[in-house]
Design a protein around this motif. Structure first.
Motif, mmCIF file in Angstrom:
data_model
loop_
_atom_site.group_PDB
_atom_site.id
_atom_site.type_symbol
_atom_site.label_atom_id
_atom_site.label_comp_id
_atom_site.label_asym_id
_atom_site.label_seq_id
_atom_site.Cartn_x
_atom_site.Cartn_y
_atom_site.Cartn_z
ATOM 1 N N GLU A 1 0.833 -1.211 0.000
ATOM 2 C CA GLU A 1 0.000 0.000 0.000
ATOM 3 C C GLU A 1 0.866 1.259 0.000
ATOM 4 O OE1 GLU A 1 -2.807 0.006 3.162
ATOM 5 O OE2 GLU A 1 -3.778 -1.868 2.545
ATOM 6 N N THR A 2 0.362 2.281 -0.647
ATOM 7 C CA THR A 2 0.998 3.596 -0.593
ATOM 8 C C THR A 2 0.563 4.296 0.690
ATOM 9 O OG1 THR A 2 0.988 3.778 -3.000
ATOM 10 C CG2 THR A 2 1.228 5.825 -1.750
ATOM 11 N N ASP A 3 1.516 4.870 1.398
ATOM 12 C CA ASP A 3 1.196 5.644 2.599
ATOM 13 C C ASP A 3 0.742 7.033 2.154
ATOM 14 O OD1 ASP A 3 1.116 7.091 4.966
ATOM 15 O OD2 ASP A 3 2.815 6.021 5.844
ATOM 16 N N GLN A 4 -0.536 7.127 1.781
ATOM 17 C CA GLN A 4 -1.059 8.369 1.214
ATOM 18 C C GLN A 4 -1.053 9.512 2.228
ATOM 19 O OE1 GLN A 4 -1.695 8.530 -2.175
ATOM 20 N NE2 GLN A 4 -1.513 10.697 -1.621
ATOM 21 N N ALA A 5 -1.266 9.199 3.485
ATOM 22 C CA ALA A 5 -1.238 10.249 4.514
ATOM 23 C C ALA A 5 0.133 10.896 4.578
ATOM 24 C CB ALA A 5 -1.619 9.662 5.870
ATOM 25 N N LEU A 6 1.169 10.085 4.423
ATOM 26 C CA LEU A 6 2.529 10.632 4.411
ATOM 27 C C LEU A 6 2.742 11.499 3.173
ATOM 28 C CD1 LEU A 6 5.397 10.430 5.828
ATOM 29 C CD2 LEU A 6 5.934 8.772 4.034
ATOM 30 N N LEU A 7 2.366 10.995 1.994
ATOM 31 C CA LEU A 7 2.582 11.742 0.756
ATOM 32 C C LEU A 7 1.756 13.024 0.696
ATOM 33 C CD1 LEU A 7 2.877 8.899 -1.904
ATOM 34 C CD2 LEU A 7 4.693 10.195 -0.773
ATOM 35 N N ASN A 8 0.651 13.050 1.418
ATOM 36 C CA ASN A 8 -0.155 14.285 1.455
ATOM 37 C C ASN A 8 0.635 15.458 2.015
ATOM 38 O OD1 ASN A 8 -2.393 13.076 0.326
ATOM 39 N ND2 ASN A 8 -3.426 12.708 2.273
ATOM 40 N N LEU A 9 1.668 15.161 2.817
ATOM 41 C CA LEU A 9 2.501 16.223 3.383
ATOM 42 C C LEU A 9 3.248 17.001 2.307
ATOM 43 C CD1 LEU A 9 4.074 14.287 6.421
ATOM 44 C CD2 LEU A 9 2.139 15.885 6.469
ATOM 45 N N VAL A 10 3.477 16.362 1.159
ATOM 46 C CA VAL A 10 4.242 17.015 0.087
ATOM 47 C C VAL A 10 3.451 17.037 -1.225
ATOM 48 C CG1 VAL A 10 6.486 16.502 1.109
ATOM 49 C CG2 VAL A 10 5.435 14.834 -0.424
ATOM 50 N N GLN A 11 2.143 16.885 -1.137
ATOM 51 C CA GLN A 11 1.313 16.839 -2.337
ATOM 52 C C GLN A 11 1.389 18.130 -3.134
ATOM 53 O OE1 GLN A 11 -0.435 13.902 -3.184
ATOM 54 N NE2 GLN A 11 -0.521 14.947 -5.155
ATOM 55 N N SER A 12 1.538 19.265 -2.456
ATOM 56 C CA SER A 12 1.598 20.544 -3.179
ATOM 57 C C SER A 12 2.835 20.626 -4.071
ATOM 58 C CB SER A 12 1.594 21.715 -2.188
ATOM 59 O OG SER A 12 2.754 21.692 -1.367
ATOM 60 N N TYR A 13 3.957 20.022 -3.624
ATOM 61 C CA TYR A 13 5.162 19.976 -4.448
ATOM 62 C C TYR A 13 4.897 19.169 -5.722
ATOM 63 C CZ TYR A 13 7.891 21.568 -0.377
ATOM 64 O OH TYR A 13 8.402 22.276 0.679
ATOM 65 N N GLU A 14 4.211 18.061 -5.559
ATOM 66 C CA GLU A 14 3.912 17.197 -6.692
ATOM 67 C C GLU A 14 2.978 17.890 -7.674
ATOM 68 O OE1 GLU A 14 3.649 13.529 -8.985
ATOM 69 O OE2 GLU A 14 5.129 14.576 -7.760
ATOM 70 N N GLN A 15 1.983 18.581 -7.183
ATOM 71 C CA GLN A 15 1.044 19.282 -8.058
ATOM 72 C C GLN A 15 1.751 20.354 -8.878
ATOM 73 O OE1 GLN A 15 -1.873 20.623 -5.213
ATOM 74 N NE2 GLN A 15 -3.027 18.683 -5.263
ATOM 75 N N GLN A 16 2.622 21.110 -8.226
ATOM 76 C CA GLN A 16 3.369 22.148 -8.944
ATOM 77 C C GLN A 16 4.310 21.540 -9.980
ATOM 78 O OE1 GLN A 16 4.781 25.602 -6.389
ATOM 79 N NE2 GLN A 16 4.057 24.213 -4.787
ATOM 80 N N THR A 17 4.903 20.398 -9.640
ATOM 81 C CA THR A 17 5.780 19.714 -10.590
ATOM 82 C C THR A 17 5.001 19.259 -11.814
ATOM 83 O OG1 THR A 17 7.220 18.937 -8.803
ATOM 84 C CG2 THR A 17 7.359 17.773 -10.903
ATOM 85 N N GLN A 18 3.832 18.669 -11.601
ATOM 86 C CA GLN A 18 3.038 18.181 -12.722
ATOM 87 C C GLN A 18 2.583 19.321 -13.626
ATOM 88 O OE1 GLN A 18 2.727 15.190 -13.677
ATOM 89 N NE2 GLN A 18 3.298 13.961 -11.902
ATOM 90 N N GLN A 19 2.236 20.455 -13.037
ATOM 91 C CA GLN A 19 1.864 21.619 -13.841
ATOM 92 C C GLN A 19 3.035 22.090 -14.686
ATOM 93 O OE1 GLN A 19 0.419 24.417 -10.925
ATOM 94 N NE2 GLN A 19 -1.430 23.221 -10.480
ATOM 95 N N TRP A 20 4.208 22.103 -14.088
ATOM 96 C CA TRP A 20 5.416 22.520 -14.807
ATOM 97 C C TRP A 20 5.738 21.544 -15.937
ATOM 98 C CZ3 TRP A 20 10.466 20.099 -14.213
ATOM 99 C CH2 TRP A 20 11.499 20.804 -14.839
ATOM 100 N N LEU A 21 5.600 20.254 -15.671
ATOM 101 C CA LEU A 21 5.900 19.250 -16.688
ATOM 102 C C LEU A 21 4.955 19.318 -17.875
ATOM 103 C CD1 LEU A 21 6.614 16.134 -14.440
ATOM 104 C CD2 LEU A 21 8.276 17.386 -15.809
ATOM 105 N N ALA A 22 3.745 19.782 -17.649
ATOM 106 C CA ALA A 22 2.746 19.833 -18.727
ATOM 107 C C ALA A 22 2.905 21.043 -19.628
ATOM 108 C CB ALA A 22 1.342 19.828 -18.117
ATOM 109 N N GLN A 23 3.819 21.944 -19.304
ATOM 110 C CA GLN A 23 4.002 23.142 -20.124
ATOM 111 C C GLN A 23 4.420 22.774 -21.546
ATOM 112 O OE1 GLN A 23 6.553 26.235 -18.512
ATOM 113 N NE2 GLN A 23 6.150 25.522 -16.445
ATOM 114 N N PRO A 24 3.722 23.282 -22.558
ATOM 115 C CA PRO A 24 4.157 23.055 -23.940
ATOM 116 C C PRO A 24 5.399 23.879 -24.250
ATOM 117 C CG PRO A 24 2.248 24.499 -23.885
ATOM 118 C CD PRO A 24 2.465 24.050 -22.473
ATOM 119 N N ILE A 25 6.317 23.263 -24.978
ATOM 120 C CA ILE A 25 7.585 23.932 -25.300
ATOM 121 C C ILE A 25 7.694 24.234 -26.794
ATOM 122 C CG2 ILE A 25 10.100 23.706 -25.246
ATOM 123 C CD1 ILE A 25 8.867 24.053 -22.521
#
Length: 523
Positions: free
Chosen positions: A291-315
């Motif tokens: 199982e993924t420890d989702q409660a733990l990863l929620n502590l850094v979820q905002s970092y992941e969201q910002q990363t995914q937005q950055w990765l989706a940028q068209p170049i």
């Protein structure tokens, strides 16, 4: 007779894989610290005396940690947030901890609720860089455990000198030897662990050499030549192994969070002193059932969201074809992606000759619509560039070294030399060049495989001088390319390659995939 048990849990070479997600393939994976956390917590609940140690290479390796380093470095590092929450007892400096420079690393150390260790990385005055060569944990039953940290001293052969300025990297084996003597004379303890961000240079069972002995990995030597080590935690090579070498229990838990290392030590107390009566090592692998420890990863979820937005940028866009379908074939003849990366390097450096590598077999090339995700998935290291002045002989020697990547099987078919696959994949140590014309014939003896080598349609003379651009790792001789080490540096480009590629595409909007066929591998 009083008895007790101590459990040592080890992570190593997580390489920024906090979430169970492959950023290039965009799919869930059975790996990452979020998955390991479930295994760690299960073990911590069972064990009455438990230590948790990371063996290095934690803070670099994914778009998440790259994005943090470039845009969010004034906040707490997401890996440290998770490690603090999991109550790590210690962490060892790995070679990739230095990839983003000393300022970021110093901040990471200060954010940690646990000590970082490395006895052999010292300041110019000889004091340990991170303040502690070892630490002692005293358990509730007064049993005392020493953890001595040490790091492969080969780092100056790879790292940007600006990232390690003011540091000295002492021989790991000699450092452990010296500190063992000190600890024996000055400390009272019952268990001595060496946590070494380095690996085994020999097969743990047969003792047969498994790599050229450069000093990069000295784990086998430590086990066989030094007295007093009870447990050796290893890493760096990305191997999954447990072993007993000369009475030393050894473990290495793979990479990217695929497995958790576990060493169980049983003790008995006699006349007031604890003695080891048994040691066992095992690997607990992450599976589809973990199982993924989702409660733990929620502590850094905002970092992941910002990363995914950055990765989706068209170049930008690609015309024609720059995708990779077979990475082996890419290394047999010129390919549009390799030619493109070399062109980016040549453009940034103003050089006429360039070399680069296809770093691993997961690179998929560029689709027609390029995003930042495509760039960081294909160029996975935070390399900068150097232009160095070398001779024609150096170019030939480098090509001969790259040619050792190949061998012939019984059917006389070209295959990858097993030394570039085991014990650790080293596809990144095979270079492909632009600006010269060459042919490698694998049926020829090693050292005689360069059968054509031209510059501007004329044979290269061995005493000719050339200015060549390559990544900082290779320019320092990394990857067994000593012909480049200590050469005159003509120019340094301190913007990392991910930015250079993105800027190159953004400036032009549309990139035409080309392939001039300037090199090939034959038999």
């Amino acid at each position: 007779m009083e008895t007790c048990q101590v459990t040592v849990l080890q992570t190593s070479d997580i390489h920024g894989n906090l979430f169970p997600f492959n950023y290039g393939l965009q799919k869930e994976m059975n790996s990452g610290l979020g998955k390991l956390a479930s295994l760690i917590k299960d073990e911590q609940m069972i064990a009455s005396n438990c230590l948790l140690i990371d063996n290095g290479d934690m803070i670099q390796g994914t778009p998440l940690t790259y994005h943090y380093a470039k845009f969010l470095a004034d906040t707490e590092h997401p890996a440290i947030t998770l490690m603090n929450s999991l109550h790590y007892d210690a962490a060892i400096l790995g070679n990739h901890e230095f990839n983003f420079g000393l300022d970021l690393l110093t901040n990471v150390v200060s954010q940690s609720n646990f000590p970082w260790l490395s006895a052999n990385i010292v300041m110019t005055d000889g004091t340990p860089f991170v303040g502690k060569p070892y630490f002692i944990k005293e358990l509730p039953n007064k049993l005392r455990v020493v953890i001595l940290g040490v790091t492969t001293h080969y780092i100056p052969n790879w790292e940007d000198p600006n990232h390690i300025e003011g540091l000295r990297f002492q021989d790991a084996f000699e450092t452990v030897n010296n500190w063992l003597d000190f600890i024996k004379e000055n400390e009272t303890y019952d268990l001595l662990i060496v946590s070494y961000h380095g690996g085994l240079e020999r097969d743990p069972v047969t003792g047969k050499e498994t790599e050229l002995f450069t000093g990069e990995n000295q784990g086998y030597l430590m086990c066989t030549e030094l007295e007093g080590i009870d447990v050796l935690l290893t890493g760096h090579q990305h191997r999954a192994l447990t072993a007993e070498i000369n009475g030393v229990t050894v473990v290495q838990p793979s990479y990217n969070g695929q497995a958790l290392g576990k060493v169980t030590i049983d003790f008995a107390k006699d006349k007031g002193k604890w003695s080891i009566i048994q040691k066992t090592a095992e690997l607990i692998h992450v599976t589809e059932k973990t199982e993924t420890d989702q409660a733990l990863l929620n502590l850094v979820q905002s970092y992941e969201q910002q990363t995914q937005q950055w990765l989706a940028q068209p170049i930008g866009r690609i015309t024609f074809d720059m995708e990779i379908r077979n990475p082996f074939e890419v290394r047999l003849k010129d390919h549009p992606l390799i030619e493109f990366i070399n062109k980016v390097q040549m453009d940034a450096a103003g050089a006429n000759i360039s070399s680069t590598a296809l770093f691993d077999n997961h690179s998929r090339g560029f689709p027609q619509e390029i995003t930042m995700r495509d760039i960081v998935s294909n160029y996975i290291y935070p390399n900068t560039l150097k232009v160095i002045e070398i001779k024609g002989q150096d170019i030939k020697d480098a090509l001969e070294q790259s040619a050792t990547y190949f061998s012939l099987n019984e059917k006389q078919e070209i295959i990858i030399n097993p030394h570039f696959v085991e014990p650790k994949p080293q596809h990144y140590n095979y270079d492909m060049w632009e600006g010269i014309e060459y042919e490698l014939n694998i049926s020829k003896p090693v050292g005689e495989r360069v059968v054509q080598l031209n510059y501007m349609a004329l044979p290269i003379q061995m005493d000719q001088t050339f200015e060549v651009v390559m990544n900082n790792y290779r320019a320092g001789g990394g990857g067994n390319f000593p012909m480049f080490k200590d050469k005159r540096v003509v120019k340094e480009i301190q913007i990392d390659m991910t930015e250079l590629i993105a800027n190159y595409i953004l400036k032009r909007k549309t990139i035409h995939a080309t392939c001039d066929g300037n090199w090939k591998v034959t038999k």
